[in-house]
Design a protein around this motif. Structure first.
Motif, PDB file in Angstrom:
ATOM      1  N   ILE A 137     -39.727 -10.492  -6.825  1.00  0.00           N
ATOM      2  CA  ILE A 137     -39.328 -10.177  -8.435  1.00  0.00           C
ATOM      3  C   ILE A 137     -39.128  -8.479  -8.278  1.00  0.00           C
ATOM      4  O   ILE A 137     -40.248  -7.907  -7.869  1.00  0.00           O
ATOM      5  CB  ILE A 137     -40.588 -10.576  -9.207  1.00  0.00           C
ATOM      6  CG1 ILE A 137     -40.531 -12.059  -9.164  1.00  0.00           C
ATOM      7  CG2 ILE A 137     -40.291  -9.943 -10.420  1.00  0.00           C
ATOM      8  CD1 ILE A 137     -42.025 -12.508  -9.839  1.00  0.00           C
ATOM      9  N   THR A 138     -38.480  -8.095  -8.618  1.00  0.00           N
ATOM     10  CA  THR A 138     -38.010  -6.519  -8.872  1.00  0.00           C
ATOM     11  C   THR A 138     -38.512  -6.178 -10.433  1.00  0.00           C
ATOM     12  O   THR A 138     -38.439  -6.931 -11.153  1.00  0.00           O
ATOM     13  CB  THR A 138     -36.655  -6.206  -8.591  1.00  0.00           C
ATOM     14  OG1 THR A 138     -35.850  -6.739  -9.486  1.00  0.00           O
ATOM     15  CG2 THR A 138     -36.162  -6.722  -7.129  1.00  0.00           C
ATOM     16  N   LYS A 144     -35.532  -6.734 -12.835  1.00  0.00           N
ATOM     17  CA  LYS A 144     -35.521  -8.278 -13.455  1.00  0.00           C
ATOM     18  C   LYS A 144     -36.360  -8.477 -14.347  1.00  0.00           C
ATOM     19  O   LYS A 144     -36.208  -9.377 -15.289  1.00  0.00           O
ATOM     20  CB  LYS A 144     -35.836  -9.413 -12.068  1.00  0.00           C
ATOM     21  CG  LYS A 144     -34.586  -9.367 -11.036  1.00  0.00           C
ATOM     22  CD  LYS A 144     -35.225 -10.430  -9.938  1.00  0.00           C
ATOM     23  CE  LYS A 144     -34.051 -10.779  -8.985  1.00  0.00           C
ATOM     24  NZ  LYS A 144     -34.609 -11.643  -7.935  1.00  0.00           N
ATOM     25  N   ARG A 160     -34.938  -8.136 -18.946  1.00  0.00           N
ATOM     26  CA  ARG A 160     -34.944  -9.279 -19.855  1.00  0.00           C
ATOM     27  C   ARG A 160     -36.562  -9.211 -20.595  1.00  0.00           C
ATOM     28  O   ARG A 160     -36.839 -10.112 -21.242  1.00  0.00           O
ATOM     29  CB  ARG A 160     -34.899 -10.712 -19.029  1.00  0.00           C
ATOM     30  CG  ARG A 160     -33.552 -10.701 -18.429  1.00  0.00           C
ATOM     31  CD  ARG A 160     -33.405 -12.092 -17.807  1.00  0.00           C
ATOM     32  NE  ARG A 160     -31.990 -12.297 -17.266  1.00  0.00           N
ATOM     33  CZ  ARG A 160     -31.570 -13.129 -16.615  1.00  0.00           C
ATOM     34  NH1 ARG A 160     -32.566 -14.301 -16.557  1.00  0.00           N
ATOM     35  NH2 ARG A 160     -30.296 -13.534 -15.769  1.00  0.00           N
TER      36      ARG A 160
END
Length: 317
Positions: free
Chosen positions: A239-240, A243, A247
C-alpha cells in the motif's frame, strides 16, 4: 496437571497432551481452576511462532480461561499463555467476574472475540450511524459478534461474507442484510453490488491476501478498512501513500493487546458485553466444547475453515 504442551513449533501435529507441574501464581496473579479454555485463531499462529509476539518453548498455548479463582469467584480471564490446562494463572486486572446468567462458553466468546469486535467497530473504525459495514468471516467467533454489534451501533447496511451456505444463513439470522461468498474472485464488485451500487464505509478484515486487496478497492472515500488478522497467511499488495490519499481511504491495524489495561477499551466494554449477553440482547455463537485431548483436531478444523462460533476445550475431559 493435564495440559496441552508444545516442545517444537509447527502445525496442529505439535499439540500433545502432557503431565506438567501446576503453575505458581506471582504476586498480583490469580490461580484459576479451569472449567473451559477458549480457542482462538491466533493460537494457531502462536503454535507455529508466526504471531505478532514471539512464542517460547516449551509452551502451553491458550490465552483465555473460565473457572474459579482461589476465592471461589467464577471469572473469565486473559492469560498470555497457559490456557489449555487444568489450572492457569492470570493477572488480577485481566480477570472479570461472570454473571450467573452467562454460560462458560459465552463468557469465553467475549473475552477476546467480543472485545475485539467491540473495539474494531468503536475504537478503530469509529462507526457512525447509517454507515455500511462489511464483516468478513461473519460466522466465526469475532465476526458473528461484530454483525450483531454493528446492528446495535446503528450500521445502515451490514454485508457479511462466509465460505459456506450454512455460514451465510447464520450471518443473516444474526442481522446481516446480505451474505456473500468469501471467494476473492470478483469480491470487490459483489461487495459494491450488495451495497446498492455504492462503495463501502467500513470493512472488518482478517484474511489478508486477495481478500484484503478486494476489500480496500471497495472502500468509499473516507472509508476505513480495519485489519486484525492474516488467516490466509498471505500478505496483501503493498500500500502506497498515493493509493490512500488519492481515494481518501484509511487502513487501520488492530491488536487487542493494545486495549488491555485501558478501562475505556477493556473493562468498560467487557462489562457492557456481559450485560448484553445476560439480558439476551447479544448471542455469542458456540461452535462446540471438546475434550482437552482433542486440541489438535480443533486446530485442524479451525485452520480448514470447518468451524463456526466459539470453540472451547474442556480440561476435565
Amino acid at each position: 496437571m493435564r495440559a496441552i504442551q508444545i516442545t517444537e513449533f509447527g502445525g496442529p501435529e505439535v499439540l500433545r497432551l502432557a503431565e506438567v507441574p501446576d503453575p505458581v501464581p506471582q504476586p498480583g496473579q490469580l490461580l484459576i481452576e479451569v472449567d473451559g479454555s477458549g480457542v482462538n485463531y491466533a493460537d494457531t499462529h502462536a503454535v507455529e511462532d508466526s504471531y505478532l509476539s514471539a512464542s517460547t518453548l516449551p509452551m502451553i498455548p491458550g490465552g483465555e480461561v473460565v473457572g474459579r479463582d482461589q476465592d471461589g469467584r467464577r471469572v473469565v480471564a486473559l492469560t498470555a499463555t497457559g490456557g489449555y490446562a487444568e489450572r492457569a494463572c492470570a493477572w488480577a486486572p485481566m480477570a472479570t467476574e461472570v454473571p450467573d446468567e452467562v454460560s462458560d462458553a459465552a463468557a469465553l466468546a467475549l473475552v477476546v472475540q467480543g472485545l475485539t469486535a467491540w473495539n474494531l467497530l468503536r475504537t478503530s473504525a469509529r462507526i457512525a450511524p447509517g454507515e455500511s459495514v462489511v464483516v468478513h468471516a461473519a460466522a466465526g467467533g469475532t465476526g458473528s459478534l461484530a454483525v450483531q454489534l454493528a446492528r446495535r451501533f446503528g450500521a445502515g447496511r451490514i454485508i457479511a461474507t462466509a465460505s459456506t451456505k450454512e455460514k451465510r444463513e447464520l450471518a443473516l439470522s444474526l442481522g446481516a442484510d446480505e451474505a456473500l461468498d468469501a471467494d476473492p474472485e470478483g469480491l470487490k464488485e459483489r461487495l459494491v453490488e450488495a451495497n446498492g451500487g455504492k462503495k463501502i464505509d467500513i470493512v472488518l478484515e482478517m484474511t489478508g491476501g486477495p481478500v484484503f486487496d478486494a476489500s480496500l478497492a471497495a472502500l468509499a472515500p473516507f472509508g476505513r478498512l480495519v485489519t486484525y488478522g492474516l488467516a490466509s497467511r498471505q500478505d496483501p499488495e503493498p500500500i502506497t501513500a498515493a493509493k490512500l490519499m488519492g481515494r481518501s481511504r484509511a487502513v487501520v491495524g488492530f491488536w487487542l493487546m493494545h486495549a488491555l489495561g485501558r478501562p475505556d477499551l477493556h473493562a468498560e466494554p467487557m462489562a457492557e458485553l456481559l450485560r448484553l449477553v445476560a439480558t439476551g440482547e447479544l448471542k455469542p455463537q458456540v461452535g462446540g466444547t471438546f475434550p482437552l485431548s482433542d486440541a489438535r483436531l480443533v486446530h485442524e478444523a479451525l485452520r480448514s475453515r470447518a468451524t463456526s462460533g466459539k470453540l472451547v476445550l474442556d480440561p476435565r475431559r
